[in-house]
Write a protein that holds these residues in place. Structure first.
Motif, PDB file in Angstrom:
ATOM      1  N   THR A 157     -32.366 -12.111  21.972  1.00 39.46           N
ATOM      2  CA  THR A 157     -31.104 -11.368  21.845  1.00 39.46           C
ATOM      3  C   THR A 157     -31.019 -10.689  20.493  1.00 39.46           C
ATOM      4  O   THR A 157     -30.588  -9.522  20.393  1.00 39.46           O
ATOM      5  N   LEU A 158     -31.423 -11.382  19.435  1.00 35.92           N
ATOM      6  CA  LEU A 158     -31.413 -10.804  18.088  1.00 35.92           C
ATOM      7  C   LEU A 158     -32.323  -9.586  18.016  1.00 35.92           C
ATOM      8  O   LEU A 158     -31.903  -8.502  17.553  1.00 35.92           O
ATOM      9  N   LEU A 204     -17.750 -21.681  24.218  1.00 39.90           N
ATOM     10  CA  LEU A 204     -18.465 -21.263  23.011  1.00 39.90           C
ATOM     11  C   LEU A 204     -18.865 -19.795  23.097  1.00 39.90           C
ATOM     12  O   LEU A 204     -18.663 -19.026  22.146  1.00 39.90           O
ATOM     13  N   GLY A 205     -19.430 -19.387  24.248  1.00 34.81           N
ATOM     14  CA  GLY A 205     -19.818 -17.985  24.414  1.00 34.81           C
ATOM     15  C   GLY A 205     -18.632 -17.050  24.347  1.00 34.81           C
ATOM     16  O   GLY A 205     -18.689 -15.971  23.725  1.00 34.81           O
ATOM     17  N   SER A 206     -17.518 -17.444  24.969  1.00 36.98           N
ATOM     18  CA  SER A 206     -16.300 -16.617  24.931  1.00 36.98           C
ATOM     19  C   SER A 206     -15.720 -16.564  23.528  1.00 36.98           C
ATOM     20  O   SER A 206     -15.221 -15.515  23.083  1.00 36.98           O
ATOM     21  N   GLY A 207     -15.778 -17.686  22.797  1.00 34.09           N
ATOM     22  CA  GLY A 207     -15.274 -17.700  21.423  1.00 34.09           C
ATOM     23  C   GLY A 207     -16.057 -16.772  20.515  1.00 34.09           C
ATOM     24  O   GLY A 207     -15.479 -16.064  19.671  1.00 34.09           O
ATOM     25  N   ILE A 208     -17.375 -16.749  20.684  1.00 36.64           N
ATOM     26  CA  ILE A 208     -18.190 -15.831  19.875  1.00 36.64           C
ATOM     27  C   ILE A 208     -17.873 -14.381  20.235  1.00 36.64           C
ATOM     28  O   ILE A 208     -17.853 -13.497  19.367  1.00 36.64           O
ATOM     29  N   ALA A 247     -23.278  -9.703  22.527  1.00 34.06           N
ATOM     30  CA  ALA A 247     -24.195 -10.185  23.557  1.00 34.06           C
ATOM     31  C   ALA A 247     -24.578 -11.644  23.400  1.00 34.06           C
ATOM     32  O   ALA A 247     -25.017 -12.272  24.373  1.00 34.06           O
ATOM     33  N   ILE A 248     -24.439 -12.194  22.207  1.00 34.32           N
ATOM     34  CA  ILE A 248     -24.970 -13.535  21.965  1.00 34.32           C
ATOM     35  C   ILE A 248     -24.233 -14.591  22.802  1.00 34.32           C
ATOM     36  O   ILE A 248     -24.850 -15.526  23.327  1.00 34.32           O
TER      37      ILE A 248
END
Length: 529
Positions: free
Chosen positions: A478-479, A433-437, A255-256
């Motif tokens: 999110t955490l 960045l979001g897709s990489g995570i 989700a991050i």
């Protein structure tokens, strides 16, 4: 097995000077004897060979002991990469050319297996390594007899390791609880066992509580069982908490990245699950390219998955999403179409069948805290890994120019553009960045489940729930949301079942959003207003 053979090879020459003739004769008899005549031969081998023959007994117990028909030399057979590896049992020398017609198996039955376990346990009781002695005593708890207890009692005063000494105390108390002549001694022994979590102890106490003819023994056994069950229930809750944290760490990784893209760009990315899937398949491909270095493959797979999913995300953003800014329904439909395309592409390249990703040896196994609570290493590593990724992402957003621009765009896009921020470039890098995570999340998931074309679809809804519950664009939210939902799921599952637990969590989130539409930690800034 190869290590065991090397051990026996190193110890054999010094020991063999005085014992070789007797042991050779016994080993020769072992290859010629019938099943009913093997028991006394094994007893003599234990006396003559001692701890040096432990690898032989283990190989025989595993059913891997053979002998050559030509000279009756004992041979160990070990499967290696789908092929059998043959070695001389006593010398450790590899045998290259040996067919199944040239060897014959040393047969064992259930009676001999029980005897072999007893022999191995007795030899381990005198082993130099404390962990071997501890394992030996634990393995004997279900089959305690007068001779075994006499051996344990004789070794107890000289035992230096406290863990081994404690399990010896448990074994002695268990024997006294079942076999002591005096009822008071039995009751006292049962009282000692009230804090033990060993499965054999619980089984014995349950038998005493149910079947023993002495009322005072029955009462003491029931009291001890109740005390043990209370402790087992407590450790069971800790186990549920660990699995909840494990699920939460997976949800956090999944989700991050969505929280970043949703918060900065306002894009409902239905292809986010496929970024996770691409990361998992990248792990699979890396292992195909590194078949002899599985232990190191994850160190290559993590950056590779980040790059593959990140570059895919940038292509999607540059090719589709940048033309649909301010139109959330259109981005939802467009990214849903992209997700279908990516799934079909993977089915075409890898086939629709699930793929198995190997777990490195350093992630295999578990840490046993006590007999009823153990932490699996793969879940523990993923939990730590998720926290590290979260901390690294926070560092990027707080300490780099990209992070400053991302925060500026997420709070007020128009003002950031007026201040000279290249918002289109920020959008592309943020989406990448979001897709990489998400790709990194796929690496983690590949260690928990099979890799398939629909892998990401199992987590996309949960990811959106985490983002909405925690607060759109807020990493701390999110955490907290990820671990809250993970723990809630795992505590509800034993009571309601997995499906109903997910439904209850969804209902809770819907009711919560009705009360707090902006989530636990609402985003700040003019855009949020």
């Amino acid at each position: 097995m190869f290590f065991c053979v090397l051990c026996i090879c190193q110890a054999w020459p010094a020991w063999a000077q005085n014992q070789q003739t007797a042991v050779d004769r016994l080993l020769q008899q072992l290859t010629e004897a019938r099943l009913k005549d093997m028991a006394p031969i094994l007893e003599q081998l234990e006396v003559e060979g001692g701890e040096v023959l432990l690898p032989l007994f283990r190989t025989m117990l595993a059913g891997d002991l053979y002998y050559r028909k030509s000279d009756h030399r004992l041979v160990s057979v070990t499967p290696v990469n789908g092929a059998n590896q043959y070695r001389e049992m006593l010398t450790g020398r590899s045998i290259d050319s040996l067919s199944k017609q040239q060897i014959k198996k040393v047969r064992v039955n259930n009676t001999l297996r029980g005897q072999l376990r007893q022999i191995i346990a007795r030899l381990q009781l005198n082993a130099r390594q404390p962990d071997l002695r501890y394992s030996a005593v634990r393995s004997l708890l279900s089959e305690l007899d007068r001779d075994t207890i006499a051996t344990i009692r004789s070794l107890y005063p000289s035992e230096q390791d406290q863990q081994v000494k404690a399990i010896m105390t448990t074994a002695i108390a268990l024997y006294n609880a079942e076999s002591a002549q005096d009822d008071n001694d039995r009751v006292a022994a049962i009282g000692q066992l009230g804090n033990s979590l060993e499965a054999d102890v619980r089984n014995a106490l349950n038998r005493l509580a149910k079947d023993d003819t002495k009322p005072n023994v029955q009462i003491a056994a029931k009291r001890a069982v109740a005390n043990i069950e209370q402790r087992v229930a407590w450790y069971g809750r800790l186990d549920q908490l660990f699995f909840g944290l494990s699920l939460g760490s997976v949800l956090l990784l999944a989700a991050i990245g969505l929280a970043i893209t949703f918060g900065v760009m306002g894009v409902i990315n239905m292809a986010h699950g496929e970024m996770i899937m691409l990361g998992a398949y990248t792990t699979y491909v890396v292992q195909l390219l590194m078949p002899n270095a599985i232990d190191y493959s994850l160190w290559v797979a993590v950056p590779a998955a980040f790059l593959v999913s990140g570059m895919t995300g940038i292509l999607i953003e540059r090719g589709i999403i940048r033309f649909l800014h301010g139109r959330p329904l259109e981005t939802l439909l467009a990214t849903f179409g992209v997700s279908l395309i990516l799934q079909q592409l993977v089915r075409t390249v890898f086939s629709p069948l699930n793929r198995q990703v190997s777990t490195p040896s350093w992630m295999s196994g578990s840490i046993e805290l006590n007999p009823v609570l153990s932490l699996t290493l793969n879940r523990l590593y993923i939990f730590v890994f998720a926290l590290l990724v979260f901390a690294l992402l926070l560092l990027i957003l707080k300490k780099t120019s990209l992070g400053l621009n991302v925060r500026a765009v997420s709070q007020n896009r128009d003002m950031a553009r007026a201040m000279g921020v290249h918002t289109e470039r920020v959008d592309a890098l943020t989406f990448g960045l979001g897709s990489g995570i998400a790709g990194i999340a796929g690496v983690a998931l590949s260690q928990l489940t099979n890799v398939g074309p629909n892998l990401g679809q199992s987590y996309i809804i949960d990811s959106f729930m985490v983002v909405v519950f925690g607060g759109v664009g807020n990493l701390l939210g999110t955490l907290v949301a990820a671990f809250t939902l993970g723990i809630a799921n795992k505590f509800l599952e034993p009571v309601t079942g997995a499906v109903l637990a997910s439904i209850l969590v969804l209902v809770f989130i819907i009711l919560f959003i009705q009360k707090r539409p902006k989530g636990l930690f609402p985003q700040k800034g003019r855009a949020a207003e």
